[in-house]
Design an enzyme around this catalytic site. Structure first.
Site, short mmCIF file in Angstrom:
data_model
loop_
_atom_site.label_atom_id
_atom_site.label_comp_id
_atom_site.label_asym_id
_atom_site.label_seq_id
_atom_site.Cartn_x
_atom_site.Cartn_y
_atom_site.Cartn_z
N LEU B 103 0.81 -1.22 0.00
CA LEU B 103 0.00 0.00 0.00
C LEU B 103 0.84 1.27 0.00
O LEU B 103 0.40 2.30 -0.48
CB LEU B 103 -0.93 0.01 1.22
CG LEU B 103 -2.08 -1.00 1.20
CD1 LEU B 103 -2.82 -0.99 2.53
CD2 LEU B 103 -3.05 -0.70 0.06
N LYS B 104 2.03 1.22 0.57
CA LYS B 104 2.80 2.44 0.72
C LYS B 104 3.89 2.59 -0.35
O LYS B 104 4.73 3.47 -0.27
CB LYS B 104 3.46 2.49 2.11
CG LYS B 104 2.47 2.48 3.26
CD LYS B 104 1.83 3.86 3.47
CE LYS B 104 0.78 3.79 4.56
NZ LYS B 104 0.09 5.06 4.76
#
Ligand SMILES: [Zn+2]
Lengths: 454, 312
Positions: B103-104
């Site tokens: 996600l990051k």
């Protein structure tokens, strides 16, 4: 949120920096293998190396921690990451050794972050940077800049500038420029300069409606991009001048077009939302209660419309939150996070206004909530320490004046000692002249009255 | 540890290139899993030989699963896709779950932009973004990506605005959603001034959101932004602000942000310095003590000379 978690600690449990544990934590990072979950950072080992050595430097442990042989060994390792044509690769992982040639060099390129952190690390270790291909780096830097003024991370196929056009790479590029040629503008020794005016315009274009800086024009304000932008402006000497500052006044374009608004935004990063439990999902709960507003007085509901809102109010205490701990977040309505103590406070320092935040409870938050018992800092309370948050937590405390820590330079994110070492190097003096006096007295105190006016 | 390449006949023609770690004192050396070390050895070998093939595509996928922040492996993969004429829709199908796992990660979004740009259509991107936002509704990369998409395919339309409204409705404190509204309203116009009707609509929209949750900073910031952008005086908001903070009723303040704006309005009025001081005092002492230093600073500016108060 538990009421008890907001009560001040009692008597003997005075907040303190656990020096011995931090030193132990950082020496372990230096001298033993990092656990394999750092594999996702394998391409940024120069960055990690910089954090590790710089943390020890800030702790005053760099001298004791390293033998002369180790110091030389680390210097040698950094140089092993230098690309034959100038600049540094992020890690040995892309090095083809004897197989490297013009045809495959594009897959083993120098990067802006690696080059910045390599130079910083060499400065920390007391190297004279004579082995650095400085001229080549400065030429390469001009090729890293796009027509819009932004900088990229690396050059790809066909010399395409790869990586975002946000202020991170602009910051690190201007950091490289500062280290190698100070704030002198225009060609030096026949090497052209980057386009500083266009870079400043690009930063101004990322200013947001609420006073921060975003990744790109019209994107959301973010403390990381704000810090990088303000630091970069400082490194190219383009921060705003005070209204009554005649001696150096000129008509060069400067960054931060609405300083009062930026101060407003930066101080608004102080928050009482410290735990994941605090940062509860506000989905379908648009009311104001202690559960959704931690940032000041617990406001009584004006009116509320949703079932979730009604429940949330009924279940929450309405007392004031005590100000034992204040965290910093990176965007509006987000939870506090150790790294944002740096990203939000460093720009305030550079703008001459660190006094606008209340350092005491921020310090207590770092020491009581995110400092880890084994040393280092986690991202949030209860999180294990990691190199990134541990470094930024530590350097923030140093900037706050924590006893026993070395002074740091907020723009370079490095100790003043390492900065002064760079400034003392004869080749640099020949380009830049004698070190400039500390900027501390010349920072603007812009007494613009209003945020909305103008 | 499984040896995936060394014992695999498909790779028998490749000699892996071991990592040289620059002497006995490497910095930030990582205890690599054997699987990663081996795969990286083969990656260096094929990169050094500029091999673009189906097996290399699989190898880059393997490396990305272990180290998604490897910047050149993404650039290399893009080149491989190009050279072997890969089906780009398949690439997106692979990217979707990969993005959910990381996600990051930044590179993943850059790669997605490259692919979608080549495909030339935003089809399917809306639902994918929704899936991502279900994981983290304030994910900066995702919002940035959506903004790229809107710009690339000129999606500054009513449907996009309606979607943004639904995001704000779901969580009025999602500042990313508020910012996206700004991106649409202001971005649509390029650098031009906003029409009066749009300014009015945006002011009403922010006001309605504030009435629901007066202590939510996002719509207040938005409102201030619109008013500045339209070059309206802050005093045009005075009646609205008084709904939430009136100095005649200092115990009934419903929003520190209203008080903040009220202080600003009074500050701009030469005859209302005392009122400005009172509002700032209320903020520092009672309604927003967390920022007491800042409110006191603003109070101090009330006494400074007018010359120093002007923007140069
Ligand atoms: Zn963080």
């Amino acid at each position: 949120m538990q009421e008890s978690s907001n009560r001040p600690l009692h008597g003997a449990n005075e907040s303190g920096l656990q020096y011995a544990k931090h030193i132990k934590y950082w020496r372990r990072n230096l001298k033993t293998y990092l656990p394999h979950h750092y594999t996702s950072n394998d391409s940024n080992r120069l960055t990690l190396g910089f954090f590790i050595l710089s943390a020890l430097d800030i702790l005053g442990d760099l001298q004791p921690a390293l033998s002369a042989e180790e110091r030389q060994g680390y210097i040698k390792w950094v140089y092993s990451c230098q690309i034959p044509t100038g600049g540094f690769r992020g890690s040995p992982g892309t090095d083809f050794g004897s197989l490297r040639n013009d045809g495959n060099a594009v897959w083993d390129p120098p990067t802006v972050p690696a080059t910045y952190f390599a130079l910083g690390t060499l400065a920390l270790l007391g190297d004279d940077l004579q082995g650095v291909k400085r001229r080549e780096i400065l030429i390469w830097l001009t090729r890293m800049q796009r027509p819009d003024g932004s900088f990229g991370e690396t050059l790809g196929l066909g010399d395409r500038i790869e990586g975002g056009n946000d202020t991170r790479f602009g910051y690190l590029s201007t950091g490289i420029r500062w280290m190698l040629r100070g704030t002198v503008e225009g060609p030096v020794d026949g090497v052209p300069d980057v386009d500083v005016d266009q870079f400043v315009k690009c930063i101004r274009d990322s200013e947001t409606y609420d006073g921060g800086i975003s990744e790109d024009s019209l994107h959301e304000a973010h403390a990381g991009f704000t810090c990088c932008a303000v630091s970069a402006l400082s490194l190219v000497d383009r921060l705003p001048l005070p209204a009554n500052f005649a001696p150096k006044a000129d008509d060069r374009i400067r960054g931060v077009s609405n300083l009062p608004l930026m101060l407003h935004w930066l101080t608004a990063r102080q928050t009482m939302t410290l735990d994941e439990e605090d940062a509860l999902d506000t989905y379908a709960d648009e009311t104001d209660s202690t559960a959704t507003c931690h940032d000041g007085h617990a406001f009584l509901p004006h009116n509320y419309t949703s079932e979730a809102g009604r429940k949330s109010i009924e279940s929450q205490p309405t007392s004031h939150f005590e100000m034992s701990w204040v965290g910093m977040n990176g965007r509006a309505n987000k939870i506090a996070d150790t790294c944002y103590a740096w990203w939000s406070c460093a720009p305030l320092k550079l703008l001459g206004h660190l006094e606008l935040v209340n350092k005491k409870p921020i310090r207590r938050w770092l020491l009581d909530k995110t400092q880890h018992i084994v040393g280092g800092f986690g991202k949030l309370p209860g999180y294990p320490p990691d190199i990134y948050h541990s470094y930024l937590g530590l350097i923030t405390l140093s900037m706050f004046g924590e006893t026993g820590l070395q002074d740091v330079d907020p723009a370079l994110c490095i100790s003043t000692r390492a900065k002064e070492h760079l400034e003392s190097l004869p080749w640099r003096k020949a380009v830049v002249g004698e070190p400039e006096p500390s900027k501390a007295e010349t920072v603007p105190d812009l007494s613009y009255m209003t945020i909305t006016g103008g | 540890m499984p040896i995936l390449y060394g014992a695999n006949p498909t790779w028998a023609d490749v000699t892996p290139v071991p990592q040289e770690d620059g002497g006995p004192h490497p910095l930030a050396a990582i205890a690599y899993a054997e699987e990663y070390s081996e795969a990286m050895g083969y990656l260096r070998a094929v990169m050094a030989a500029n091999e673009y093939s189906q097996r290399v595509l699989g190898l880059t996928e393997h490396i990305i699963s272990l180290n998604p922040a490897h910047y050149t492996v993404w650039l290399y993969r893009a080149k491989v896709l190009d050279q072997i004429g890969a089906n780009l829709a398949d690439e997106i199908s692979w990217l979707n779950p990969t993005a959910l796992q990381h996600l990051k990660n930044y590179q993943i979004w850059h790669h997605r932009q490259t692919i979608i740009d080549k495909l030339g259509s935003p089809e399917g991107e809306g639902p994918f973004i929704s899936t991502m936002l279900e994981q983290d509704s304030k994910n900066y990369h995702v919002w940035s990506y959506r903004q790229w998409l809107v710009k690339r395919f000129d999606l500054f339309d009513e449907a996009e605005l309606a979607w943004t409204e639904s995001m704000i409705e779901a969580d009025a404190r999602n500042n990313s959603a508020w910012n996206h509204r700004w991106f649409l309203v202001v971005g649509r116009k390029g650098g031009q001034a906003l029409e009066e009707s749009i300014v009015d609509r945006e002011i009403q929209y922010a006001k309605a959101a504030i009435r629901k949750a007066p202590q939510n900073q996002s719509p207040w910031n938005y409102l201030g932004g619109v008013v500045r952008r339209a070059q309206l005086p802050a005093s045009s908001l005075k009646d609205f602000v008084l709904e939430f903070a009136d100095l005649d009723e200092p115990d009934k303040v419903f929003s520190s942000h209203a008080l903040d704006l009220l202080a600003d309005i009074y500050t701009q009025d030469e005859d209302k310095k005392d009122e400005a001081r009172k509002a700032l005092d209320l903020l520092a002492v009672k309604y927003d003590p967390i920022r007491a230093h800042y409110w006191n600073y603003r109070k101090g500016l009330l006494d400074s000379s007018p010359a120093a108060q002007q923007i140069a």
